[in-house]
Design a protein around this motif. Structure first.
Motif, PDB file in Angstrom:
ATOM      1  N   SER A 164       0.812  -1.220   0.000  1.00 28.74           N
ATOM      2  CA  SER A 164       0.000   0.000   0.000  1.00 28.74           C
ATOM      3  C   SER A 164       0.847   1.273   0.000  1.00 28.74           C
ATOM      4  N   VAL A 165       2.165   1.114   0.059  1.00 34.44           N
ATOM      5  CA  VAL A 165       3.065   2.268   0.127  1.00 34.44           C
ATOM      6  C   VAL A 165       3.496   2.673  -1.277  1.00 34.44           C
ATOM      7  N   LEU A 166       3.289   3.956  -1.607  1.00 32.40           N
ATOM      8  CA  LEU A 166       3.718   4.498  -2.891  1.00 32.40           C
ATOM      9  C   LEU A 166       5.168   4.951  -2.752  1.00 32.40           C
ATOM     10  N   ALA A 167       6.104   4.154  -3.294  1.00 33.17           N
ATOM     11  CA  ALA A 167       7.532   4.451  -3.146  1.00 33.17           C
ATOM     12  C   ALA A 167       8.001   5.500  -4.143  1.00 33.17           C
ATOM     13  N   LEU A 168       7.518   5.394  -5.394  1.00 32.44           N
ATOM     14  CA  LEU A 168       7.868   6.351  -6.446  1.00 32.44           C
ATOM     15  C   LEU A 168       6.597   6.759  -7.164  1.00 32.44           C
ATOM     16  N   ASP A 169       6.446   8.061  -7.392  1.00 33.51           N
ATOM     17  CA  ASP A 169       5.190   8.605  -7.895  1.00 33.51           C
ATOM     18  C   ASP A 169       5.408   9.330  -9.225  1.00 33.51           C
ATOM     19  N   GLY A 170       5.444   8.566 -10.328  1.00 35.03           N
ATOM     20  CA  GLY A 170       5.598   9.170 -11.651  1.00 35.03           C
ATOM     21  C   GLY A 170       6.893   9.929 -11.817  1.00 35.03           C
ATOM     22  N   LEU A 171       7.977   9.403 -11.309  1.00 36.25           N
ATOM     23  CA  LEU A 171       9.256  10.119 -11.246  1.00 36.25           C
ATOM     24  C   LEU A 171       9.995  10.046 -12.579  1.00 36.25           C
ATOM     25  N   SER A 172      10.594  11.185 -12.977  1.00 31.61           N
ATOM     26  CA  SER A 172      11.408  11.253 -14.187  1.00 31.61           C
ATOM     27  C   SER A 172      12.705  11.990 -13.893  1.00 31.61           C
ATOM     28  N   GLY A 200      12.801   6.516   3.460  1.00 29.92           N
ATOM     29  CA  GLY A 200      11.429   6.393   2.994  1.00 29.92           C
ATOM     30  C   GLY A 200      11.061   7.320   1.860  1.00 29.92           C
ATOM     31  N   CYS A 201      12.025   8.088   1.325  1.00 25.72           N
ATOM     32  CA  CYS A 201      11.690   9.046   0.261  1.00 25.72           C
ATOM     33  C   CYS A 201      11.642   8.382  -1.116  1.00 25.72           C
ATOM     34  N   GLY A 202      12.176   7.152  -1.237  1.00 27.41           N
ATOM     35  CA  GLY A 202      12.127   6.440  -2.511  1.00 27.41           C
ATOM     36  C   GLY A 202      13.459   6.318  -3.226  1.00 27.41           C
ATOM     37  N   LYS A 203      14.531   6.846  -2.641  1.00 28.97           N
ATOM     38  CA  LYS A 203      15.821   6.847  -3.351  1.00 28.97           C
ATOM     39  C   LYS A 203      16.381   5.442  -3.542  1.00 28.97           C
ATOM     40  N   THR A 204      16.284   4.581  -2.534  1.00 22.50           N
ATOM     41  CA  THR A 204      16.790   3.216  -2.674  1.00 22.50           C
ATOM     42  C   THR A 204      15.910   2.408  -3.623  1.00 22.50           C
ATOM     43  N   SER A 205      14.612   2.658  -3.617  1.00 23.26           N
ATOM     44  CA  SER A 205      13.719   1.985  -4.567  1.00 23.26           C
ATOM     45  C   SER A 205      14.122   2.306  -5.998  1.00 23.26           C
ATOM     46  N   ALA A 242      19.610  15.261  -6.863  1.00 26.26           N
ATOM     47  CA  ALA A 242      18.146  15.250  -6.873  1.00 26.26           C
ATOM     48  C   ALA A 242      17.680  15.099  -5.430  1.00 26.26           C
ATOM     49  N   VAL A 243      17.031  16.130  -4.898  1.00 27.05           N
ATOM     50  CA  VAL A 243      16.487  16.074  -3.543  1.00 27.05           C
ATOM     51  C   VAL A 243      15.101  15.449  -3.629  1.00 27.05           C
ATOM     52  N   MET A 244      14.922  14.323  -2.910  1.00 28.93           N
ATOM     53  CA  MET A 244      13.678  13.564  -3.023  1.00 28.93           C
ATOM     54  C   MET A 244      12.817  13.697  -1.772  1.00 28.93           C
ATOM     55  N   ARG A 245      11.520  13.575  -2.008  1.00 27.02           N
ATOM     56  CA  ARG A 245      10.550  13.616  -0.912  1.00 27.02           C
ATOM     57  C   ARG A 245       9.310  12.828  -1.325  1.00 27.02           C
ATOM     58  N   ALA A 246       8.966  11.811  -0.534  1.00 23.20           N
ATOM     59  CA  ALA A 246       7.734  11.040  -0.741  1.00 23.20           C
ATOM     60  C   ALA A 246       7.575  10.559  -2.174  1.00 23.20           C
ATOM     61  N   GLY A 247       8.655  10.009  -2.746  1.00 22.04           N
ATOM     62  CA  GLY A 247       8.577   9.413  -4.067  1.00 22.04           C
ATOM     63  C   GLY A 247       8.656  10.370  -5.227  1.00 22.04           C
ATOM     64  N   ARG A 248       8.886  11.636  -4.939  1.00 17.80           N
ATOM     65  CA  ARG A 248       9.003  12.651  -5.985  1.00 17.80           C
ATOM     66  C   ARG A 248      10.304  13.434  -5.823  1.00 17.80           C
TER      67      ARG A 248
END
Length: 365
Positions: A18-26, A42-47, A208-214
């Motif tokens: 249920s966790v959105l790791a990456l949200d349409g990231l480019s 938890g920001c999605g960088k390792t994913s 790239a500074v990431m936050r919540a999959g973006r």
């Protein structure tokens, strides 16, 4: 980004349950670039790193390496290699055999393996240690063995997953420069995942500074530090003052801001409209403070704020002051402890705080 693109991440989405790791990231990474994915846990960088490596598959979107779509391509068929946080060295093998392991798996000839291992040992400055086992090495030496093992296969992209997390501060700083030197000499693209802002700033060309999959902002270290695109980036990268105010005049890229502590003038490339609520973002080291004794004579300055020193903290080469400005805003300023200085300022003392119009930026509230 300058130069030809090596990595293209196109609108990638990834969920873990249920966790959105990456949200349409480019994003794009250039050939020969040292690039960082920076953000909290938890920001999605390792994913994203695992998707590029091929250990996981995107739910949507695609990843291209050197123009080739990696959809369905397994990890061992991708022109990438990874240096893991744990180093994952084989304890029963010596340094040379650890480095050579991947080449043996690929069926490279013994002569070529010997030549490539010797060359990489020289490059990472481990000559003479090839017969030692991992338990006979220091932390810094282990990191260089892991780096050599990843690079000896000559990947187009090296992925580094928090590679220096296990090292102490001094060794970590030394190794940062060693890895940067190595990357420049090889010209191989490096992608590092880290939560350490200083590590990203010291080592890489773009972040790239990431936050919540973006991605909140992509730019060179100086750009992100001096011109943060959002309040999140401003607060995540280093220490910063965010003084709330309102734009009362705008002329090209020069602005006048009304704040509780007084009027501020600054130069900012971003467009802000008159009447817009903003925060004046200024780093503590960009602020100059002076004592204000008696009635005081205010020196001419575009930005002049007055207040009292609340606290001070000795940092060795500098002192950090917390100042309560008129209007009750708490401002942090750093003052170098130069040998010719007139001595530390005492709590309770009146001061003037000034900074140049080019030293601050505006962030929309």
């Amino acid at each position: 980004m300058s130069g030809a693109s090596l990595i293209q991440v196109e609108r990638v989405t990834k969920r873990h349950g249920s966790v959105l790791a990456l949200d349409g990231l480019s994003l794009e990474i250039a050939q020969g670039e040292f690039f960082a994915l920076l953000g909290p846990s938890g920001c999605g960088k390792t994913s994203l790193l695992r998707l590029i490596a091929g250990f996981e598959t995107p739910d949507q979107g695609r990843i291209l390496i050197d123009g080739h779509d990696m959809t369905g391509v397994p990890p061992h068929r991708r022109p990438v290699n990874m240096m893991f946080q744990s180093y994952a060295l084989f304890p029963h093998m010596d340094v040379a055999h650890n480095i050579a392991f991947g080449l043996k798996q690929e069926g490279v000839t013994k002569r070529e393996i010997a030549d490539r291992v010797a060359a990489i040992l020289h490059l990472v400055q481990l000559e003479g240690l090839q017969k030692r086992r991992p338990d006979q090495l220091s932390g810094g030496q282990k990191s260089r063995v892991a780096l050599a093992r990843a690079l000896v296969k000559r990947p187009k992209l090296l992925l580094l997953d928090e590679p220096l997390a296990a090292l102490d501060r001094r060794l970590r700083e030394t190794t940062q420069f060693e890895i940067t030197r190595l990357q420049k000499s090889l010209g191989t693209s490096f992608l590092i995942v880290t939560h350490d802002q200083r590590e990203a700033m010291v080592m890489t060309q773009r972040i790239a500074v990431m936050r919540a999959g973006r991605i909140e902002q992509i730019g060179a270290p100086a750009e992100i530090y001096e011109q943060p695109a959002s309040r999140y980036v401003a607060e995540f990268i280093g220490d910063i003052n965010l003084l709330p105010g309102k734009v009362v005049a705008a002329d090209a890229n020069r602005y006048t801001i009304a704040t509780c502590a007084g009027s501020i003038e600054l130069v900012c490339a971003k467009q802000h409209a008159e009447g817009q609520a903003v925060s004046v973002a200024v780093r503590p080291e960009r602020i100059r403070i002076e004592r204000l004794s008696g009635q005081g004579v205010l020196k001419p300055s575009p930005n002049r704020l007055t207040g009292r020193i609340e606290e001070r903290a000795y940092l060795g080469e500098a002192t950090l002051y917390t100042i309560k400005l008129d209007g009750d805003f708490l401002l942090r300023a750093v003052r170098q402890n130069a040998s010719t200085d007139e001595g530390p300022m005492e709590p309770g003392g009146k001061i003037i705080a000034t900074f140049a119009p080019e030293a601050a930026s505006l962030i929309a509230q």
